[in-house]
Design an enzyme around this catalytic site. Structure first.
Site, PDB file in Angstrom:
ATOM      1  N   ASN A  10       7.986   2.164  -6.355  1.00 12.29           N
ATOM      2  CA  ASN A  10       7.504   1.702  -7.661  1.00 12.29           C
ATOM      3  C   ASN A  10       7.841   0.216  -7.763  1.00 12.29           C
ATOM      4  O   ASN A  10       8.994  -0.139  -7.930  1.00 12.29           O
ATOM      5  CB  ASN A  10       8.209   2.516  -8.766  1.00 12.29           C
ATOM      6  N   TRP A  11       6.809  -0.608  -7.635  1.00 17.22           N
ATOM      7  CA  TRP A  11       7.050  -2.053  -7.612  1.00 17.22           C
ATOM      8  C   TRP A  11       7.263  -2.625  -9.019  1.00 17.22           C
ATOM      9  O   TRP A  11       7.564  -3.801  -9.162  1.00 17.22           O
ATOM     10  CB  TRP A  11       5.900  -2.764  -6.896  1.00 17.22           C
ATOM     11  N   LYS A  12       7.043  -1.806 -10.044  1.00 19.33           N
ATOM     12  CA  LYS A  12       7.215  -2.284 -11.435  1.00 19.33           C
ATOM     13  C   LYS A  12       6.421  -3.588 -11.622  1.00 19.33           C
ATOM     14  O   LYS A  12       5.341  -3.715 -11.065  1.00 19.33           O
ATOM     15  CB  LYS A  12       8.711  -2.412 -11.758  1.00 19.33           C
ATOM     16  N   HIS A  93       7.468   7.082 -17.100  1.00 17.81           N
ATOM     17  CA  HIS A  93       8.662   6.385 -16.596  1.00 17.81           C
ATOM     18  C   HIS A  93       9.556   6.009 -17.775  1.00 17.81           C
ATOM     19  O   HIS A  93       9.061   5.674 -18.852  1.00 17.81           O
ATOM     20  CB  HIS A  93       8.244   5.140 -15.803  1.00 17.81           C
ATOM     21  N   GLU A  95      11.090   3.436 -18.452  1.00 20.80           N
ATOM     22  CA  GLU A  95      10.826   2.105 -19.020  1.00 20.80           C
ATOM     23  C   GLU A  95       9.637   2.154 -19.971  1.00 20.80           C
ATOM     24  O   GLU A  95       9.596   1.411 -20.955  1.00 20.80           O
ATOM     25  CB  GLU A  95      10.636   1.087 -17.876  1.00 20.80           C
ATOM     26  N   GLU A 164      14.753  10.973 -12.847  1.00 23.61           N
ATOM     27  CA  GLU A 164      15.353   9.640 -12.794  1.00 23.61           C
ATOM     28  C   GLU A 164      16.328   9.470 -13.960  1.00 23.61           C
ATOM     29  O   GLU A 164      15.907   9.144 -15.080  1.00 23.61           O
ATOM     30  CB  GLU A 164      14.267   8.566 -12.894  1.00 23.61           C
ATOM     31  N   GLY A 170      18.197   1.000 -11.405  1.00 23.73           N
ATOM     32  CA  GLY A 170      18.494  -0.420 -11.247  1.00 23.73           C
ATOM     33  C   GLY A 170      19.960  -0.791 -11.421  1.00 23.73           C
ATOM     34  O   GLY A 170      20.295  -1.959 -11.562  1.00 23.73           O
ATOM     35  N   SER A 209      18.272   3.975  -8.124  1.00 23.99           N
ATOM     36  CA  SER A 209      19.174   3.303  -7.174  1.00 23.99           C
ATOM     37  C   SER A 209      19.197   3.933  -5.786  1.00 23.99           C
ATOM     38  O   SER A 209      20.217   3.904  -5.104  1.00 23.99           O
ATOM     39  CB  SER A 209      20.595   3.212  -7.756  1.00 23.99           C
ATOM     40  N   GLY A 230      12.632   2.062  -6.680  1.00 19.27           N
ATOM     41  CA  GLY A 230      12.250   0.799  -7.300  1.00 19.27           C
ATOM     42  C   GLY A 230      12.615  -0.372  -6.406  1.00 19.27           C
ATOM     43  O   GLY A 230      11.904  -0.716  -5.460  1.00 19.27           O
ATOM     44  N   GLY A 231      13.765  -0.982  -6.688  1.00 19.90           N
ATOM     45  CA  GLY A 231      14.174  -2.218  -6.001  1.00 19.90           C
ATOM     46  C   GLY A 231      14.075  -2.159  -4.491  1.00 19.90           C
ATOM     47  O   GLY A 231      13.605  -3.112  -3.848  1.00 19.90           O
TER      48      GLY A 231
END
Ligand code: PGA
Length: 253
Positions: A10-12, A93, A95, A164, A170, A209, A230-231
């Site tokens: 997930n590149w956000k 998600h 967010e 999640e 993150g 994470s 993500g990251g």
């Protein structure tokens, strides 16, 4: 584990055209690991270009509108995503739930709209730190599922659920393997209660994470069918290590 392990990046709100080079490298790496299903969800602006650049991986959106078209400035529908070459979309998600006030009802409507447009759905759920600390994590997550799982005959067939924990996203913090397993078992029970037999085949991803160092351990937890990353999905080097960890586990199984 239900089906191939599914490793999704997930590149956000990250990803210029220059980063298509990473997507190409991830695509090449994915073709070396046929026992793993790999996908990336870039920003809308890169969906079509990534589809063209990367042939062996799934490409998806990070959100969609409930309507197929119309006067909704700034929104993107599932039908438009499909037209751009997307195979799936992430909905719910944390967010989106936290920063855009998305309710379970809205998330369900988005999931159903996406499936109606032919897209696979990754439905996200997860508790906050306060909810975990008060011992309510499983209730919170099963309530989110009760409110947001798509309905309909084929709903389970094009569905993955991503667990999640909000406090793990993150932050570099992850739940214990035992806690991940316990939550994934609770999610599986809810899926089977909702969909019957079909609920046993829905993949349940862990997210929050995940990195090269912890992927093997997290992916080996009970009922974990993949990861939403993500990251660590932003570079081919980091993401490929996670794909490799999933491949190694799948070979052992
Ligand atoms: P993270 O994000 O891997 O950077 O924690 C996961 C997610 O939000 O999907």
């Amino acid at each position: 584990m239900a089906g191939l392990p599914y490793i999704v990046g997930n590149w956000k709100m990250n990803g210029t055209r220059a980063m298509l080079a990473e997507a190409r490298a991830i695509d090449r790496a994915a073709s070396r690991f046929p026992g793993v299903q790999v996908a990336l969800a870039p920003p809308f602006t890169l969906v079509n270009a990534m589809r063209e650049a990367a042939a062996d991986i799934g490409v998806g959106g990070q959100d969609c509108h409930v309507q197929a078209s119309g006067a909704f400035t700034g929104d993107v529908s599932a039908a438009l995503l499909a037209d751009a070459g997307a195979d799936f979309v992430i909905v719910g998600h944390s967010e989106r739930r936290a920063l855009h006030g998305e309710s379970n009802e809205l998330v369900r409507a988005k999931a159903e709209a996406a499936q109606a447009a032919g897209l696979g759905v990754i439905l996200c759920v997860g508790e906050t730190e306060a909810e975990r600390d008060s011992g309510n994590a499983e209730t919170v997550v099963t309530d989110q599922l009760a409110g947001s799982l798509p309905q309909g005959e084929e709903a389970a067939a094009k569905l993955s659920v991503a667990y999640e924990p909000v406090w793990a996203i993150g932050t570099g913090r992850v739940p214990s393997v035992a806690d991940v397993g316990a939550m994934h078992r609770a999610i599986r029970a809810k899926l089977v209660a909702t969909y019957g037999e079909a609920g046993a085949a829905v993949r349940i991803l862990y997210g929050g994470s995940v990195n090269a160092g912890n992927a093997s351990e997290l992916l080996a937890a009970d009922e974990v069918g993949g990861a939403l990353v993500g990251g660590a999905s932003l570079t081919a080097e980091a993401f490929t290590a996670i794909i490799g960890a999933a491949a190694a586990l799948a070979e052992q199984a």
